[in-house]
Structures are given as C-alpha cells and as structure tokens.
Design an enzyme around this catalytic site. Sequence first.
Site, PDB file in Angstrom:
ATOM      1  N   LYS A  56     -35.279  11.281  35.649  1.00  0.00           N
ATOM      2  CA  LYS A  56     -34.416  11.880  34.620  1.00  0.00           C
ATOM      3  C   LYS A  56     -32.917  11.759  34.892  1.00  0.00           C
ATOM      4  CE  LYS A  56     -36.623  12.755  31.803  1.00  0.00           C
ATOM      5  NZ  LYS A  56     -37.473  11.714  31.088  1.00  0.00           N
ATOM      6  N   HIS A 117     -38.622   5.320  41.194  1.00  0.00           N
ATOM      7  CA  HIS A 117     -38.030   6.641  41.457  1.00  0.00           C
ATOM      8  C   HIS A 117     -38.216   7.006  42.934  1.00  0.00           C
ATOM      9  CE1 HIS A 117     -37.231   7.459  37.305  1.00  0.00           C
ATOM     10  NE2 HIS A 117     -38.474   7.683  36.942  1.00  0.00           N
ATOM     11  N   SER A 147     -33.344  18.509  32.272  1.00  0.00           N
ATOM     12  CA  SER A 147     -33.997  17.350  31.652  1.00  0.00           C
ATOM     13  C   SER A 147     -35.424  17.217  32.172  1.00  0.00           C
ATOM     14  CB  SER A 147     -33.175  16.091  31.949  1.00  0.00           C
ATOM     15  OG  SER A 147     -33.781  14.963  31.392  1.00  0.00           O
TER      16      SER A 147
HETATM   17  S1  PPS Z   1     -37.258   8.768  33.341  1.00  0.00           S
HETATM   18  O1  PPS Z   1     -38.469   9.407  32.746  1.00  0.00           O
HETATM   19  O2  PPS Z   1     -37.024   9.236  34.709  1.00  0.00           O
HETATM   20  O3  PPS Z   1     -37.268   7.315  33.229  1.00  0.00           O
HETATM   21  O4  PPS Z   1     -36.061   9.361  32.463  1.00  0.00           O
HETATM   22  P1  PPS Z   1     -34.572   8.822  32.512  1.00  0.00           P
HETATM   23  O5  PPS Z   1     -34.450   7.682  31.584  1.00  0.00           O
HETATM   24  O6  PPS Z   1     -34.107   8.659  33.900  1.00  0.00           O
HETATM   25  O7  PPS Z   1     -33.767  10.063  31.943  1.00  0.00           O
HETATM   26  C1  PPS Z   1     -33.905  10.547  30.630  1.00  0.00           C
HETATM   27  C2  PPS Z   1     -32.634  11.294  30.327  1.00  0.00           C
HETATM   28  O8  PPS Z   1     -31.587  10.337  30.061  1.00  0.00           O
HETATM   29  C3  PPS Z   1     -31.102  10.554  28.756  1.00  0.00           C
HETATM   30  N1  PPS Z   1     -30.674   9.291  28.137  1.00  0.00           N
HETATM   31  C4  PPS Z   1     -29.403   9.052  27.772  1.00  0.00           C
HETATM   32  N2  PPS Z   1     -28.292   9.796  27.897  1.00  0.00           N
HETATM   33  C5  PPS Z   1     -27.147   9.277  27.394  1.00  0.00           C
HETATM   34  N3  PPS Z   1     -27.086   8.075  26.774  1.00  0.00           N
HETATM   35  C6  PPS Z   1     -28.166   7.299  26.618  1.00  0.00           C
HETATM   36  N4  PPS Z   1     -28.076   6.138  26.001  1.00  0.00           N
HETATM   37  C7  PPS Z   1     -29.405   7.788  27.144  1.00  0.00           C
HETATM   38  N5  PPS Z   1     -30.664   7.300  27.180  1.00  0.00           N
HETATM   39  C8  PPS Z   1     -31.424   8.229  27.790  1.00  0.00           C
HETATM   40  C9  PPS Z   1     -32.277  11.192  28.034  1.00  0.00           C
HETATM   41  O9  PPS Z   1     -31.878  11.799  26.826  1.00  0.00           O
HETATM   42  C10 PPS Z   1     -32.741  12.171  29.091  1.00  0.00           C
HETATM   43  O10 PPS Z   1     -31.819  13.224  29.300  1.00  0.00           O
HETATM   44  P2  PPS Z   1     -31.866  14.641  28.547  1.00  0.00           P
HETATM   45  O11 PPS Z   1     -30.818  15.486  29.220  1.00  0.00           O
HETATM   46  O12 PPS Z   1     -33.228  15.192  28.724  1.00  0.00           O
HETATM   47  O13 PPS Z   1     -31.513  14.364  27.117  1.00  0.00           O
END
Ligand code: PPS
Length: 314
Positions: A56, A117, A147
């Site tokens: 996340k 991860h 998150s």
């Molecule tokens: S995972 O399951 O570990 O692969 O998830 P991961 O992609 O690492 O994290 C998901 C969070 O990243 C946010 N996210 C973004 N934030 C800003 N801009 C963009 N383009 C973007 N894409 C993914 C996603 O909304 C999750 O965060 P939260 O705080 O839950 O919204």
Amino acid sequence: MSAAKIKGIKIDWEVTRHELAEVEGIPLTKKMCDRWDKIWGFQAKPDDLLIATYVKAGTTWTQEIVDMIQHDGDTEKCKRASTSERQPFIEWVLHETLTPGWEKAEAMPSPRTLKTHLPVQLVPPSFWEQNCKIIYVARNAKDNVVSSYHFHRMNQIMPEPGTWEEFLEKYMAGKVVWGSWYDHVKGWWKAKDHHRILYLFYEDIKENPRHEIQKISQFLEKDLEKEILDKIVHHTQFEIMKENPMANYTMVPPEIMNHKISPFMRKGAVGDWKNYFTVAQNERFDEDYKKKMAGTSLTFRKELSGGTDSPLYH
Ligand code: PPS
C-alpha cells in the site's frame, strides 16, 4: 463455495482469508511460506527491473509510471493487460490452482519488470547477484496503515483486519503480512547505499509527479520528450488510474476484491490518516514511532503544505 473468474478462467474454490505463517520471523501468508523454496530460488536476470514496496505504498502507481516510460507514453500498449499480468508479483500465491507470481515471471520474455513486497533480507539472492535495478517506494506510516486497513477490509483473502483500533495495534507490532513497516523502510534505506536502488517517496510523487517521473526515467536511462512526459503525468494521475480497468484491480473478481466495501483506488491522498487517528492513538503512535525509527536518517512527510487540492498534485 464461491465461483469466481479471473481473466475469463472460472475458478471454483472457497474464498477464505489467508492464514499467516513466518519466514525468518517475517509474517507472510502461509501459502507463500509453503512455497518459500520456489520464491527464494527465483532466478533474476540482469535486465530485470524490480519494483519493491511495503504493501500500500504506491506500488501500482509506480508500476503504471514505469510501464508508461518503457512504452514511450503509449497508453494503448499499457492497456494490454492488467497490472499483475504486465509486471508479475513474484512471491504471490493466490490459490494452489492458479499460476503463482514467480511462474508468471518465468514465462515472460525479457526485459521483465517485477513486483515484490518482500523486506530486503527476503529478496531472492539472484537479484543481488545479477545486480538488478530496483525502485523502492516508501509511504508515511500513518497513511500507509489507513490504506492497508481498508485494503484488508475489501480484499477477502487478506487476514481479517478486525476493527481500526485492532488493526493499528497489529500494524505497530508488525503482526501483518510482510512484517513491520518500520523494519521494511529502514532495511531498504540501508540497502540503497550498496545496490542499484532508487528510493522514492509516495509524498514526493504526489507533490511533484513530473519531477519524480523524470527521476525514474533517468534511472531507467530513458530520455523523455516533453510531450511524452506530459502524457505520463496525465495518465498516471489518481483520477485517471481510478477509471483504468487495467490498473484499478476491478479485473479481480468481486469475491476476492470487493470494491463496494472500499475501492482499491480509494483516495490516493497524503494526510487522510487525520480522518482515522484519534488524538490518543496519534500520541501513542508517535511515541512508539520515535523509538522504532530512532537512529535512522530516514524521514517522512505526513502532509503536504499545498493541501490535497494543490495544483502541484496534478
Ligand atoms: S498494493 O496492493 O500494495 O499493490 O497497493 P499499492 O498500489 O501499493 O497502494 C495502493 C494505494 O496507492 C494509491 N494509488 C495512488 N495514489 C495516488 N496517485 C495514483 N495514481 C495512485 N494509484 C494508486 C491507492 O489509492 C491506495 O492508497 P489509498 O490511500 O488507499 O487511496
């Protein structure tokens, strides 16, 4: 019994939350632990690029940015398949009947971009032997735990999160999949001094995506024309990615990821933690944080001065 479909493949198995087990003291799902020899023995190749994060922290975002850089901003090419098919998640085992991440990677032609991860000490040794380039992305712990909490609620195979209060305790104790956030970010921070690791922060990408995308392209030794850079900045914005079925995980059957409980692309913000932490939780968290992060030069921003509506975000 639930029947679900992934990429048109019908699967019939009961969707249950994965149990935790440990490898070298790090909690992982039992399914990963059972196949650990395969994960540890994964053969990296010199031109592999590894995107490593604590869960996340902005993995999917970085994956989309990297894919866009590699494909010169061609959005159609980047829609060729879902994130997890384009850039296999090497240690992931969803179910015994499905291809695990390392096998998806093995079946891929080079150059490959892979996701993990894993904490630095559990990364398969071949990545170090082959001197692979690695992009590590870290996100401040408070937004990360919020998150993660919502992700555990919506993803029906992640361990049961319990209440927010309970999940926060587990997170602080490192009793969550992939272990302690504190050790993860510190371990990779140290490793960057000895390996080809670009260490990035979610908050920096949010504040100035153009600048961070340029950093990534330099690391990948790829020159980006202004027009292409503009396109990448646009295509990888939260609002655009949220609507992109190849990046927003809506391809995963709802029996597994239930976006009605909480969408995978939830808020994409810095500072959302303020909507969850009580004053008492915040104090306790800060006190514990100081102890766990003592002696490291690694620092995080938990809010951005421009606020979430800052034009710098886009
Ligand atoms: S995972 O399951 O570990 O692969 O998830 P991961 O992609 O690492 O994290 C998901 C969070 O990243 C946010 N996210 C973004 N934030 C800003 N801009 C963009 N383009 C973007 N894409 C993914 C996603 O909304 C999750 O965060 P939260 O705080 O839950 O919204």
